[in-house]
Design an enzyme around this catalytic site. Structure first.
Site, PDB file in Angstrom:
ATOM      1  N   CYS A  34       0.834  -1.196   0.000  1.00 58.24           N
ATOM      2  CA  CYS A  34       0.000   0.000   0.000  1.00 58.24           C
ATOM      3  C   CYS A  34       0.873   1.252   0.000  1.00 58.24           C
ATOM      4  CB  CYS A  34      -0.849   0.039   1.259  1.00 58.24           C
ATOM      5  SG  CYS A  34      -1.744  -1.470   1.579  1.00 58.24           S
ATOM      6  N   ARG A  51       2.971   0.496  -6.099  1.00 64.43           N
ATOM      7  CA  ARG A  51       3.123  -0.248  -4.845  1.00 64.43           C
ATOM      8  C   ARG A  51       1.909  -1.121  -4.537  1.00 64.43           C
ATOM      9  NH1 ARG A  51       6.955   2.007  -1.062  1.00 64.43           N
ATOM     10  NH2 ARG A  51       5.720   1.052   0.570  1.00 64.43           N
ATOM     11  N   TRP A  67      -3.215  -2.465  -1.330  1.00 69.43           N
ATOM     12  CA  TRP A  67      -2.908  -3.819  -1.786  1.00 69.43           C
ATOM     13  C   TRP A  67      -3.448  -4.708  -0.675  1.00 69.43           C
ATOM     14  CZ3 TRP A  67       0.421  -7.811   0.004  1.00 69.43           C
ATOM     15  CH2 TRP A  67       0.705  -8.808  -0.930  1.00 69.43           C
ATOM     16  N   ASN A  73      -0.659   1.422   6.356  1.00 73.48           N
ATOM     17  CA  ASN A  73       0.089   0.358   5.652  1.00 73.48           C
ATOM     18  C   ASN A  73       0.548  -0.627   6.698  1.00 73.48           C
ATOM     19  OD1 ASN A  73      -0.093   1.775   3.321  1.00 73.48           O
ATOM     20  ND2 ASN A  73       2.090   2.273   3.170  1.00 73.48           N
ATOM     21  N   GLY A  74       0.486  -1.905   6.400  1.00 73.99           N
ATOM     22  CA  GLY A  74       0.972  -2.896   7.359  1.00 73.99           C
ATOM     23  C   GLY A  74      -0.138  -3.837   7.778  1.00 73.99           C
ATOM     24  N   GLU A  97      14.478 -17.228 -12.408  1.00 73.83           N
ATOM     25  CA  GLU A  97      14.110 -15.829 -12.657  1.00 73.83           C
ATOM     26  C   GLU A  97      13.289 -15.692 -13.953  1.00 73.83           C
ATOM     27  OE1 GLU A  97      13.908 -13.261 -11.015  1.00 73.83           O
ATOM     28  OE2 GLU A  97      13.858 -11.626 -12.452  1.00 73.83           O
ATOM     29  N   LYS A 110       9.532 -14.131 -13.971  1.00 70.14           N
ATOM     30  CA  LYS A 110       9.134 -12.967 -14.790  1.00 70.14           C
ATOM     31  C   LYS A 110       7.863 -13.278 -15.563  1.00 70.14           C
ATOM     32  CE  LYS A 110      10.664 -10.471 -13.396  1.00 70.14           C
ATOM     33  NZ  LYS A 110      11.493 -10.330 -12.305  1.00 70.14           N
ATOM     34  N   GLU A 137       4.783 -13.552 -13.269  1.00 68.29           N
ATOM     35  CA  GLU A 137       4.396 -12.274 -12.677  1.00 68.29           C
ATOM     36  C   GLU A 137       3.582 -11.406 -13.628  1.00 68.29           C
ATOM     37  OE1 GLU A 137       7.690 -10.734  -9.495  1.00 68.29           O
ATOM     38  OE2 GLU A 137       8.341 -10.805 -11.560  1.00 68.29           O
ATOM     39  N   HIS A 144      13.804 -36.154 -12.837  1.00 68.48           N
ATOM     40  CA  HIS A 144      13.265 -36.617 -11.559  1.00 68.48           C
ATOM     41  C   HIS A 144      11.853 -36.102 -11.314  1.00 68.48           C
ATOM     42  CE1 HIS A 144      17.099 -38.341 -10.640  1.00 68.48           C
ATOM     43  NE2 HIS A 144      17.713 -37.184 -10.842  1.00 68.48           N
ATOM     44  N   LYS A 193       5.202  -3.862  -5.577  1.00 66.30           N
ATOM     45  CA  LYS A 193       6.631  -3.675  -5.816  1.00 66.30           C
ATOM     46  C   LYS A 193       7.433  -3.937  -4.550  1.00 66.30           C
ATOM     47  CE  LYS A 193      10.201  -2.348  -8.184  1.00 66.30           C
ATOM     48  NZ  LYS A 193      10.701  -3.401  -9.061  1.00 66.30           N
TER      49      LYS A 193
END
Ligand code: G6P
Length: 607
Positions: A2, A27, A74, A100-101, A480, A484, A487, A503, A602
């Site tokens: 947030c 954010r 968020w 926020n939190g 990575e 990407k 996301e 495996h 973010k």
């Protein structure tokens, strides 16, 4: 996560708060809202969805007032709808808060307050703060906030405004970032400098348990339950233009294309006379030389850079290195036998899990070295030593340029340690540095292949899933690459060490599965070829990231993207680029919002 912004001054509230929210929307972005006090009366506007919904709602209004606060959310507790959007109001609707939190004891507090007649309107943990401040409010808002926060457990950055105190914004933090922006006949509050940097570059960083009282012509900071404290005003040197797209359709694309420049910047900061230098490093060389073990902890993309670090630190500096995901790090017994150092990697310097890991490590007397992009972030301030990644501001939620910057900083840190320990020669250092200096040009060559990558994206964008495989230092590259894609395009993708394919994941392979194979010329090349043959034998679609001129691998490839030949150590910093572009163009074909992918933030400032 947030975002919070607040303003007191002579400008119209909407001009400051909506622009602030816009600059914070990377954010968190499932709902947003504004509250102001004007002529002693509180008004508020909230909307679910992206920020333009709120902008649309306010488009014909000019919001004037003495104080205003705004929030982009968020969701953690409670669905992302209008009722749960911030600001939240007290029972009597005369006071508003943004938060926020996470308030961990909100159930208990809510029950207690409900028994006293408070009626709650939302499903959030945050609303309880507004009711609690109201409960304590007799005549002074500052005292009421101070009493309220003593009842809160969890992490918070809070801003409060009230009809009873129409000239003040009262803010408080514990575990979530918050700053005061200092202006002339105006002041600001924000969770992130981005929100206010086009108005002021003078900021005060609040520490945990600080209460800030912000008025148009003045501000002060005190400790919760304690006295006033004097605070340094820091001047920020950034250019606000860094947070603009400069003609690119998306921040992510702009940031992908900035990578050659970022590498040049790191070289200019960390290399002098072809030798690696660590600027402003406090730990002495003799202490660095004695390090016996590194414990790296990080999240997301930064964790992948940490995995890469393990390969390099063990190979060249000969230092045993473990890598943990920060949210798991704390559940391990941290066994200390002396001379261990905890390394944290973080773009934002604010990720709650990583920060908690740093605090845990420091409480057990470990030294902490952090690799951070955001200067003055909480991790920057709390770590014993910091190596900056010099990536510049990264706005796209999916990290791109900071990933390669982290790889390069770790590479250079390794060289520095290896020279100190005598595990590499000066000639090796010169060669490694010389190769790094060629990297920006190599990156530019890769970026110039954008059109070919678009064609590959067009071919595969309807695939339901992807597999990414690599070995050794390119195993983190595979993780990575898959991250990407997930996301920003919401396609399920998994990264695997190529040798592990047999495996389990080999069962997934059929003619519909694209497998991205990272196979630069390296010690593991032949083994990678065997793995690619295994994929081919099961009719998987092979997308190769290989070295220019490699005719052997071409035989197996359905599609191929070339990268210039470099040592295996630096190949992940090149292999990352075509995978970023592939993900970007697949997401474009699917019409996804690449800069603000659904459900992501973010910087995640809750655990
Ligand atoms: C969030 C972001 C990821 C990022 C991770 C770690 O989950 O969405 O892109 O990699 O946080 O962030 P940090 O700022 O600590 O590197």
């Amino acid at each position: 996560m947030c975002g919070i912004v607040g303003y007191t001054g002579n400008r119209s509230m909407d001009s400051v708060l909506l622009v602030g929210l816009e600059r914070l929307s990377y954010r968190g972005y499932d709902s947003s809202g504004i509250a102001i006090v004007s002529e002693g009366e509180l008004s508020f506007w909230r909307k679910s969805g992206k920020l333009h919904e709120l902008e649309e709602m306010l488009k014909d209004k000019t919001l004037t007032g003495t104080v205003g606060i705004a929030h982009t959310r968020w969701a953690t507790h409670g669905k992302p709808n209008e009722i749960n959007a911030h600001p939240h109001l007290s029972h009597n609707r005369k006071l508003a808060i943004v938060h926020n939190g996470i308030i961990e004891n909100f159930h208990d507090l809510r029950m207690k307050l409900s028994r006293k007649g408070h009626i709650f309107r939302s499903g959030t943990d945050s609303e309880v703060i507004a009711h609690l401040v109201e409960e304590y409010l007799q005549d002074d808002l500052v005292t009421a906030v101070e009493k309220a926060v003593l009842d809160l457990e969890g992490a918070y950055a809070i801003a409060v405004i009230a009809e009873s105190d129409p000239d003040k914004i009262v803010v408080c933090r514990s575990g979530s970032p918050l700053i005061i922006g200092v202006g002339k006949e105006e002041n600001f509050i924000a969770s992130d400098i981005n929100a206010i940097i086009n108005h002021t570059k003078d900021v005060v960083y609040l520490e945990d348990n600080d209460i800030g009282v912000v008025m148009k012509n003045d501000f002060y900071v005190k400790k919760t339950g304690g006295a006033k404290v004097s605070k340094e005003i820091n001047h920020i040197s950034w250019d606000p233009k860094a947070a603009e797209k400069n003609g690119y359709p998306h921040f992510m694309l702009k940031e992908i294309f900035e990578q050659p420049m970022v590498v040049r910047r790191i070289i200019s900061k960390m290399i002098s006379d072809d030798k690696v230098v660590l600027r402003n490093f406090k730990m002495s060389d003799s202490k660095l030389k004695k390090i016996k073990r590194f414990i790296i902890q990080a999240c997301g993309t930064s964790w992948h850079a940490g995995l890469y670090g393990k390969y390099l630190l063990e190979k060249y500096a000969r230092i045993l290195t473990e890598v943990d995901i920060s949210s798991e790090f704390r559940y391990r017994q941290m066994i200390m036998s002396g001379n261990e150092v905890v390394i944290a990697l973080s773009q934002s310097g604010e990720t709650a899990d990583t920060l908690a890991g740093i605090r845990e490590a420091k409480s057990r007397f470990f030294n902490v070295i952090s690799f951070i992009n955001a200067k003055n972030s909480t991790m920057d301030r709390e770590s014993d030593d910091v190596i900056y990644s010099y990536a510049g501001q990264e706005v796209g939620v999916a990290s791109t340029k900071n990933f390669t910057a982290q790889l390069i900083s770790v590479y250079l840190f390794t060289i520095y340690l290896a020279i100190l320990k005598g595990t590499i020669s000066e000639e090796q250092e010169r060669n490694m540095v010389a190769e790094l200096k060629r990297l920006p040009e190599y990156m530019e060559q890769i970026l110039s292949q954008s059109d070919e990558i678009i064609k590959i994206a067009e071919k595969y964008y309807l695939s339901k899933e992807f597999l990414f495989i690599g070995r050794s230092v390119n195993y983190p590259s595979a993780l990575e690459g898959a991250l990407k894609l997930k996301e920003i395009s919401y396609i399920h993708a998994t990264g695997y060490p190529a040798g592990e394919l047999k495996h389990g994941p080999i069962a997934l392979i059929d003619s519909r599965l694209p497998v991205v194979c990272i196979v630069p010329k390296s010690e593991t090349y032949e083994k990678m070829i065997t793995n690619i043959e295994e994929v081919k034998a099961r009719k998987g679609k092979v997308i190769v990231i290989g070295t220019y001129g490699d005719e052997q691998v071409k035989k197996y490839a359905d599609d191929i993207i070339y990268i210039p030949e470099v040592s295996e150590d630096l190949s992940p910093a090149l292999a990352a680029l075509p995978m970023q572009l592939l993900s970007y163009h697949i997401a474009m074909k699917l019409d996804c919002d690449v800069d603000q992918p659904r459900n992501l933030a973010k910087s995640v400032t809750v655990e």
